[in-house]
Design an enzyme around this catalytic site. Structure first.
Site, PDB file in Angstrom:
ATOM      1  N   ASN A  59       0.865  -1.184   0.000  1.00  0.00           N
ATOM      2  CA  ASN A  59       0.000   0.000   0.000  1.00  0.00           C
ATOM      3  C   ASN A  59       0.904   1.236   0.000  1.00  0.00           C
ATOM      4  O   ASN A  59       1.526   1.542   1.007  1.00  0.00           O
ATOM      5  CB  ASN A  59      -0.891  -0.028   1.253  1.00  0.00           C
ATOM      6  CG  ASN A  59      -1.730   1.222   1.406  1.00  0.00           C
ATOM      7  OD1 ASN A  59      -1.797   2.045   0.491  1.00  0.00           O
ATOM      8  ND2 ASN A  59      -2.367   1.371   2.551  1.00  0.00           N
ATOM      9  N   TRP A  60       0.963   1.895  -1.147  1.00  0.00           N
ATOM     10  CA  TRP A  60       1.888   3.032  -1.283  1.00  0.00           C
ATOM     11  C   TRP A  60       1.359   4.284  -0.570  1.00  0.00           C
ATOM     12  O   TRP A  60       2.080   5.267  -0.438  1.00  0.00           O
ATOM     13  CB  TRP A  60       2.126   3.353  -2.753  1.00  0.00           C
ATOM     14  CG  TRP A  60       2.823   2.266  -3.527  1.00  0.00           C
ATOM     15  CD1 TRP A  60       3.201   1.017  -3.075  1.00  0.00           C
ATOM     16  CD2 TRP A  60       3.236   2.329  -4.901  1.00  0.00           C
ATOM     17  NE1 TRP A  60       3.811   0.311  -4.084  1.00  0.00           N
ATOM     18  CE2 TRP A  60       3.849   1.091  -5.221  1.00  0.00           C
ATOM     19  CE3 TRP A  60       3.151   3.308  -5.890  1.00  0.00           C
ATOM     20  CZ2 TRP A  60       4.371   0.814  -6.494  1.00  0.00           C
ATOM     21  CZ3 TRP A  60       3.662   3.033  -7.158  1.00  0.00           C
ATOM     22  CH2 TRP A  60       4.265   1.805  -7.450  1.00  0.00           C
ATOM     23  N   LYS A  61       0.097   4.294  -0.185  1.00  0.00           N
ATOM     24  CA  LYS A  61      -0.533   5.470   0.436  1.00  0.00           C
ATOM     25  C   LYS A  61      -0.321   6.697  -0.478  1.00  0.00           C
ATOM     26  O   LYS A  61      -0.257   6.540  -1.696  1.00  0.00           O
ATOM     27  CB  LYS A  61      -0.012   5.669   1.856  1.00  0.00           C
ATOM     28  CG  LYS A  61      -0.148   4.370   2.681  1.00  0.00           C
ATOM     29  CD  LYS A  61       0.069   4.541   4.145  1.00  0.00           C
ATOM     30  CE  LYS A  61      -0.066   3.181   4.839  1.00  0.00           C
ATOM     31  NZ  LYS A  61       0.038   3.241   6.289  1.00  0.00           N
ATOM     32  N   HIS A 109      -9.272   0.965   5.224  1.00  0.00           N
ATOM     33  CA  HIS A 109      -7.971   1.182   5.871  1.00  0.00           C
ATOM     34  C   HIS A 109      -8.156   2.106   7.071  1.00  0.00           C
ATOM     35  O   HIS A 109      -8.999   3.011   7.040  1.00  0.00           O
ATOM     36  CB  HIS A 109      -6.983   1.802   4.868  1.00  0.00           C
ATOM     37  CG  HIS A 109      -5.589   1.799   5.398  1.00  0.00           C
ATOM     38  ND1 HIS A 109      -5.141   2.762   6.270  1.00  0.00           N
ATOM     39  CD2 HIS A 109      -4.572   0.926   5.240  1.00  0.00           C
ATOM     40  CE1 HIS A 109      -3.881   2.485   6.607  1.00  0.00           C
ATOM     41  NE2 HIS A 109      -3.518   1.376   5.985  1.00  0.00           N
ATOM     42  N   GLU A 111      -6.616   4.574   8.064  1.00  0.00           N
ATOM     43  CA  GLU A 111      -6.497   6.010   7.770  1.00  0.00           C
ATOM     44  C   GLU A 111      -7.793   6.551   7.158  1.00  0.00           C
ATOM     45  O   GLU A 111      -8.156   7.711   7.383  1.00  0.00           O
ATOM     46  CB  GLU A 111      -5.280   6.242   6.850  1.00  0.00           C
ATOM     47  CG  GLU A 111      -3.979   6.066   7.631  1.00  0.00           C
ATOM     48  CD  GLU A 111      -2.829   5.437   6.860  1.00  0.00           C
ATOM     49  OE1 GLU A 111      -2.815   5.486   5.623  1.00  0.00           O
ATOM     50  OE2 GLU A 111      -1.928   4.879   7.523  1.00  0.00           O
ATOM     51  N   GLU A 140      -4.881  -4.990  10.657  1.00  0.00           N
ATOM     52  CA  GLU A 140      -3.861  -3.962  10.845  1.00  0.00           C
ATOM     53  C   GLU A 140      -4.111  -3.249  12.168  1.00  0.00           C
ATOM     54  O   GLU A 140      -4.908  -2.293  12.219  1.00  0.00           O
ATOM     55  CB  GLU A 140      -3.903  -2.940   9.704  1.00  0.00           C
ATOM     56  CG  GLU A 140      -3.636  -3.535   8.334  1.00  0.00           C
ATOM     57  CD  GLU A 140      -3.094  -2.504   7.354  1.00  0.00           C
ATOM     58  OE1 GLU A 140      -2.029  -2.755   6.787  1.00  0.00           O
ATOM     59  OE2 GLU A 140      -3.705  -1.444   7.184  1.00  0.00           O
ATOM     60  N   GLY A 195       2.827   2.327  10.803  1.00  0.00           N
ATOM     61  CA  GLY A 195       3.765   3.446  10.649  1.00  0.00           C
ATOM     62  C   GLY A 195       4.478   3.846  11.931  1.00  0.00           C
ATOM     63  O   GLY A 195       5.083   4.922  12.002  1.00  0.00           O
ATOM     64  N   SER A 237       3.970  -2.022  10.392  1.00  0.00           N
ATOM     65  CA  SER A 237       5.421  -2.066  10.638  1.00  0.00           C
ATOM     66  C   SER A 237       6.051  -3.402  10.267  1.00  0.00           C
ATOM     67  O   SER A 237       7.004  -3.845  10.915  1.00  0.00           O
ATOM     68  CB  SER A 237       5.730  -1.691  12.095  1.00  0.00           C
ATOM     69  OG  SER A 237       5.311  -0.363  12.358  1.00  0.00           O
TER      70      SER A 237
HETATM   71  P1  13P Z   1       3.368   0.422   7.667  1.00  0.00           P
HETATM   72  O1  13P Z   1       3.888  -0.875   7.043  1.00  0.00           O
HETATM   73  O2  13P Z   1       4.068   1.627   7.156  1.00  0.00           O
HETATM   74  O3  13P Z   1       3.294   0.323   9.148  1.00  0.00           O
HETATM   75  O4  13P Z   1       1.855   0.573   7.137  1.00  0.00           O
HETATM   76  C1  13P Z   1       0.982  -0.498   7.204  1.00  0.00           C
HETATM   77  C2  13P Z   1      -0.234  -0.154   6.457  1.00  0.00           C
HETATM   78  O5  13P Z   1      -0.983   0.720   6.844  1.00  0.00           O
HETATM   79  C3  13P Z   1      -0.509  -0.885   5.203  1.00  0.00           C
HETATM   80  O6  13P Z   1      -1.795  -0.644   4.748  1.00  0.00           O
END
Ligand code: 13P
Length: 249
Positions: free
Chosen positions: A9-11, A94, A96, A166, A172, A212
């Site tokens: 997931n590149w966000k 997600h 976020e 997650e 993150g 992470s």
């Molecule tokens: P990180 O791997 O940066 O913790 O993010 C996980 C994530 O939100 C994947 O969708």
């Protein structure tokens, strides 16, 4: 045997040029991979159709979709539009989207049903906050997210769904769930799928861990019987790290 998946997931990262380079690098390394996990990348909307031209073995996902099929929804992107770019998957729910954009379980259920009826395969995310875990509410939170988010989805449609656990406190932050914490929740989710759907749906469901996940901790997470791969954020932005996670299988 259920499918193993490692998805990136590149966000909201990469320009179109950088994203195209990253996709090409992932496709190249995927051809040399030593594991049989399916590799998926989820670039920003703006990159999807270009990236689709650069990948073949690597599969394409969007990071979100609208809850309506078409019409006056300025700035939104429908599942049908995503499908027309070549995207096969879409991430829904997600943390976020839940926390920053206030997407609740009912709205996510609407998105799930629309995405499935359009022919996309949803990667449905769930996860608890640190306060919820510390208050001992973690299983209640996940039960609610799945019971409402997956409401009225048919057993047939569930064959197209991937679930990603997650924990929000691990996203993150550099704080990864321990292999035991991941396994405990993945087993809980699989058992819940028996209650909500059927033994077969539970057995066949790919349940990814996200938060992470890095080359250094992926192998011990993936060694758990109910962890079927990962949804990777930060480490998916470097092709070598991302493929090192894939090869950790
Ligand atoms: P990180 O791997 O940066 O913790 O993010 C996980 C994530 O939100 C994947 O969708």
């Amino acid at each position: 045997m259920r499918k193993k998946i490692v998805a990136g997931n590149w966000k909201m990262n990469t320009t179109l040029k950088d994203g195209m380079e990253l996709a090409q690098a992932v496709e190249k390394l995927e051809k040399e991979k030593t594991s049989d996990a399916l590799v998926i990348i989820a670039p920003p909307y703006t990159h999807l159709s270009k990236v689709n031209e650069l990948i073949d073995d690597v599969k394409l996902s969007a990071q979100n979709c609208a809850s309506e099929a078409l019409g006056a929804f300025t700035g939104d992107i429908s599942p049908e539009m995503l499908l027309s770019t070549g995207a096969e998957y879409v991430i829904i729910g997600h943390s976020e989207r839940r926390s920053i954009y206030n997407e609740d379980n009912e709205l996510l259920n609407k998105k799930m049903k629309l995405a499935l009826s359009t022919g996309l395969k949803p990667i449905f995310c769930c996860g608890e906050l640190l306060e919820e875990r510390e208050a001992g509410k973690l299983f209640d939170v996940i039960r609610e997210q799945l019971a409402v988010g997956l409401k009225d989805i048919t057993i047939d449609e569930m064959g197209k769904v991937v679930i990603a656990y997650e924990p929000v406190w691990a996203i993150g932050t550099g704080v990864v769930a321990s292999p035991d914490q991941a396994q405990e929740m993945h087993k809980f989710i699989r058992d819940l799928l028996i209650d909500l759907f059927s033994e077969q749906v539970a057995e066949d469901m790919t349940i990814l861990y996200g938060g992470s996940c890095k080359p250094s901790n992926a192998a011990e997470l993936f060694a758990n019987p109910d962890v079927d791969g990962g949804l990777i954020g930060g480490a998916a932005l470097k092709a070598e790290d991302f493929l090192a996670i894939v090869n950790a299988y």
